[in-house]
Scaffold this motif. Structure first.
Motif, short mmCIF file in Angstrom:
data_model
loop_
_atom_site.label_atom_id
_atom_site.label_comp_id
_atom_site.label_asym_id
_atom_site.label_seq_id
_atom_site.Cartn_x
_atom_site.Cartn_y
_atom_site.Cartn_z
N THR A 129 -5.78 -8.46 -0.03
CA THR A 129 -6.05 -6.86 0.85
C THR A 129 -4.62 -6.68 1.31
OG1 THR A 129 -8.32 -7.54 1.55
CG2 THR A 129 -7.03 -5.82 2.68
N TYR A 130 -4.13 -5.49 0.76
CA TYR A 130 -2.87 -4.94 1.08
C TYR A 130 -3.05 -3.63 1.98
CZ TYR A 130 -0.75 -7.81 -2.44
OH TYR A 130 -0.40 -8.98 -3.36
N PHE A 131 -2.35 -3.89 3.23
CA PHE A 131 -2.36 -2.49 3.88
C PHE A 131 -0.75 -2.38 4.00
CE2 PHE A 131 -6.37 -3.60 5.83
CZ PHE A 131 -6.82 -2.22 5.77
N THR A 132 -0.40 -1.14 3.63
CA THR A 132 1.13 -0.73 3.45
C THR A 132 1.71 0.32 4.18
OG1 THR A 132 1.00 -1.55 1.09
CG2 THR A 132 2.84 -0.30 1.77
N SER B 9 3.26 6.70 6.71
CA SER B 9 1.92 6.76 5.95
C SER B 9 1.13 5.28 5.77
CB SER B 9 2.02 7.23 4.53
OG SER B 9 3.01 6.50 3.82
N LEU B 10 0.07 5.29 5.61
CA LEU B 10 -0.69 3.88 5.82
C LEU B 10 -1.61 3.97 4.42
CD1 LEU B 10 -1.62 1.22 6.79
CD2 LEU B 10 -3.08 2.46 8.41
N THR B 11 -1.45 3.12 3.69
CA THR B 11 -2.64 2.95 2.35
C THR B 11 -3.06 1.64 2.41
OG1 THR B 11 -0.56 2.32 1.04
CG2 THR B 11 -1.07 4.58 1.01
N TYR B 12 -4.34 1.64 1.71
CA TYR B 12 -5.00 0.41 1.43
C TYR B 12 -5.04 0.14 -0.13
CZ TYR B 12 -9.14 -2.61 1.07
OH TYR B 12 -9.93 -3.53 0.57
#
Length: 673
Positions: free
Chosen positions: A664-667, A654-657
């Motif tokens: 700014t976090y992209f996880t 998965s990819l979340t913002y």
């Protein structure tokens, strides 16, 4: 044609066997009725009685002396003769008397008669007979001569001292029923036998009370005969009923459990039938031992029989040419069950018309079930299930019209139950065997099916890749030519307004070229070209740092890597492309000074976080939507983040913002390996 004849023969044989079984009570008469004699009392009145010389090992005692609305003294013989199974209107309370009298001591054939009674002679040198009284509805007090033998339930305002030496009064009615066996003994010595017929009688007196408007009487006829024989009959019946009840319950449990495991409801009619048989036999078992809910146990067998008969409706078609057939079948079933219940519980006089209604409804229901079974056998070649429905059709028609036997083991219902249970076991076993064979076939061919489907999917993806390559590569060639022509035009153009229009066109061409570049990246990462494997995330991040740090330094951005030694299950090249995309987005659009990539473990997942101190996105909810861009002037396709999220989901990740504390976090979450 020969095949049709074979299956038709199977149906006819099944029908004949079922009909023969249903006629068991007609052909098999194990308990004949005893010889009834009308005797004259000293006051000139007559009564119904039986001489013990006429008794056999086991006989039905179907006649009684009946007095309505009055409790007769047990020492007196009173009432009018009635036949118990022909009674149409017993009063709510009253008296029944059974009279048996000894042989005449002055008969010239006395010693011959005495010799004939030898089978009933026991150790005390008396003749002994057992009188079995089945369950009576719904309360009674039973006397032998003047002795109170049994109190079953309670009769309203009943004073025992008026009829016996027992003291006590019952003020309210209490329904209860329980079968009883009475021991009746007679003198054998000629000198001890009274001359007067009234004095050599043994009188069994039953004071009873029922509920107003409800059935009142025995659920079957009393039986009299030799003690061992009567005991053997009742024990045999109880054992038989218990065995059938347990067997049907076991079959119902197996069907329910197997249907639950297989998630299949096609055996629901069979389950309903076995439950109906279980309930029928359970009611009989409880009546053998007595109950305080007698009317429920009287109704339960009727409900069970009706449910068995309408079980065929469960598999009926819901609609025929948009006509809701299920409404008619439901109404028919409700009406049939209601009439069956009412005919059982109401008084004998009222139940006559209701029983006629049950018989009328049973005939078309039975014919429908027979037609369904015949079609199953002949047309659909489903012999086991078709045989079951043929049996049910005979059961449906035969039960309302056939007189029940006094012995349960000799009744048509019991043997039809056995035939039906056998058919259910065979049909259910065959059904699940076929189901298992289908599952086995699917399992054996699953691998080939998966290979075929995978190959088809690869072909589709290959076609998609070819199309994307055309769009991203071949279409960039004319764009390069257009860009060169525009450059030449700018150099030649002296009109300022025209010059600005050429610049606008050139900017749009650059945006198209950028978007086609995204598509080119997307086309290079094919699902079918790369498979997931165990990879070291630290090695991936080191590669990212080596390849992208020069770009970051050129834009005055500090790139930091904080990598733990974690193994994840992913596609290596795809993951590198995703991280490249996230970092280039930060370089091009975020206006950041620092980018940091870190890894950790969380809840059985590998967590990769890309953090920058740039401006972030204005609309977080649309971060991963395709064709979305932050500025209205931009005409980029907006596929970058959408492609990244899509690929991570294809790797079970998965990819979340998120945006927190001006960061700014992209996880990224991936399965641990």
């Amino acid at each position: 044609m020969k095949t049709n004849i074979k299956y038709l023969t199977i149906g006819i044989v099944t029908l004949i066997v079922a009909i023969l079984v249903s006629l068991i009570p007609v052909w098999l008469k194990p308990l004949p009725e005893i010889t009834i004699t009308k005797n004259i009392k000293s006051n000139g009145e007559s009564f119904i009685g039986t001489c013990i010389l006429d008794l056999k090992e086991a006989q039905i005692l179907s006649y009684a002396n009946y007095t309505a609305d009055e409790f007769v003294q047990p020492t007196e013989i009173s009432g009018v003769p009635i036949k118990l199974d022909k009674t149409t209107n017993l009063a709510t309370r009253g008296t029944l008397q059974f009279v048996l009298y000894n042989i005449d001591p002055f008969d010239e054939n006395f010693f011959k008669n005495k010799e004939a009674l030898t089978p009933f002679l026991e150790g005390d040198n008396n003749w002994h007979f057992s009188l079995y009284l089945p369950a009576y509805f719904s309360s009674s007090n039973i006397y032998v001569q003047s002795v109170l033998k049994h109190k079953i339930g309670e009769i309203e305002n009943y004073d025992y001292i008026q009829f016996s030496e027992y003291q006590g009064v019952t003020e309210h009615h209490k329904s209860e029923t329980e079968p009883q066996t009475l021991d009746l003994n007679f003198y054998t010595r000629r000198q001890g036998i009274p001359l007067d017929i009234e004095n050599r009688c043994i009188v069994v007196t039953i004071h009873y009370e029922g509920l107003e408007g409800r059935f009142t009487g025995f659920n079957s006829m009393p039986i009299i005969g030799k003690r061992d024989t009567i005991h053997g009959i009742t024990t045999q019946d109880q054992t038989f009923v218990i065995i059938i009840a347990l067997l049907s319950l076991l079959i119902a449990t197996i069907i329910a459990f197997t249907s639950f495991l297989k998630k299949n409801l096609l055996q629901l009619p069979q389950l309903l039938i076995t439950i109906g048989i279980s309930c029928y036999m359970l009611a009989k078992v409880l009546l053998f031992h007595g109950s305080q809910i007698p009317y429920f146990l009287l109704v339960l067998p009727s409900i069970s029989i009706a449910l068995i008969s309408v079980s065929t409706f469960i598999r009926a078609k819901m609609k025929i040419k948009k006509f809701p057939v299920w409404i008619l079948t439901s109404l028919y079933a409700v009406l049939y069950i209601s009439l069956s219940i009412a005919a059982t519980i109401v008084s004998a006089k009222t139940s006559h018309s209701l029983s006629l209604g049950v018989k009328i409804l049973a005939v078309p229901l039975g014919l429908y079930t027979f037609a369904k079974g015949t079609i199953k056998i002949i047309k659909e070649r489903e012999i086991t299930e078709g045989t079951l429905w043929v049996l049910i059709s005979v059961f449906t028609i035969a039960v309302p019209f056939t007189k029940s036997s006094q012995i349960i083991i000799a009744s048509s219902i019991s043997w039809l139950f056995i035939l039906i249970l056998c058919a259910i076991v065979i049909s259910t076993f065959w059904f699940f065997v076929q189901l298992e064979q289908e599952n086995k076939y699917l399992t054996n061919n699953l691998q080939n099916e998966v290979l075929f489907q995978t190959q088809d999917l690869k072909n589709i993806i290959s076609e998609r890749d070819n199309l994307l390559r055309y769009l991203s590569h071949d279409m960039r060639k004319p764009i390069s030519s257009i860009r060169r022509f525009l450059t030449d035009l700018k150099q030649m153009e002296e009109n300022e307004a025209q010059f600005k229009k050429i610049e606008i066109i050139q900017n749009k061409i650059d945006e198209m070229d950028h978007d086609l570049g995204d598509l080119q990246k997307y086309s290079k990462l094919s699902y079918s070209a790369e498979t997931s494997s165990k990879i070291k995330i630290s090695d991936i991040l080191e590669y990212i740092y080596t390849s992208l740090n020069p770009d970051c330094e050129a834009n005055a951005i500090h790139l930091k890597i904080n990598a733990q030694k974690i193994n994840a299950y992913a596609r290596k090249n795809t993951l590198i492309s995703i991280l490249n995309n996230l970092i280039f987005n930060a370089i091009d659009h975020a206006e950041c000074k620092t980018i940091e990539i870190s890894t950790t473990k969380i809840k059985g997942k590998c967590k990769i976080t890309v953090v920058d101190d740039g401006k972030g996105l204005e609309n977080e909810s649309k971060a991963f939507m395709p064709y979305y861009t932050e500025t209205s002037e931009s005409e980029h396709l907006g596929l970058g983040l959408y492609i990244c999220k899509h690929y991570l989901e294809s790797m079970n990740g998965s990819l979340t913002y998120s945006r927190e504390h001006n960061l700014t976090y992209f996880t990224i979450l991936l399965p641990l390996a």
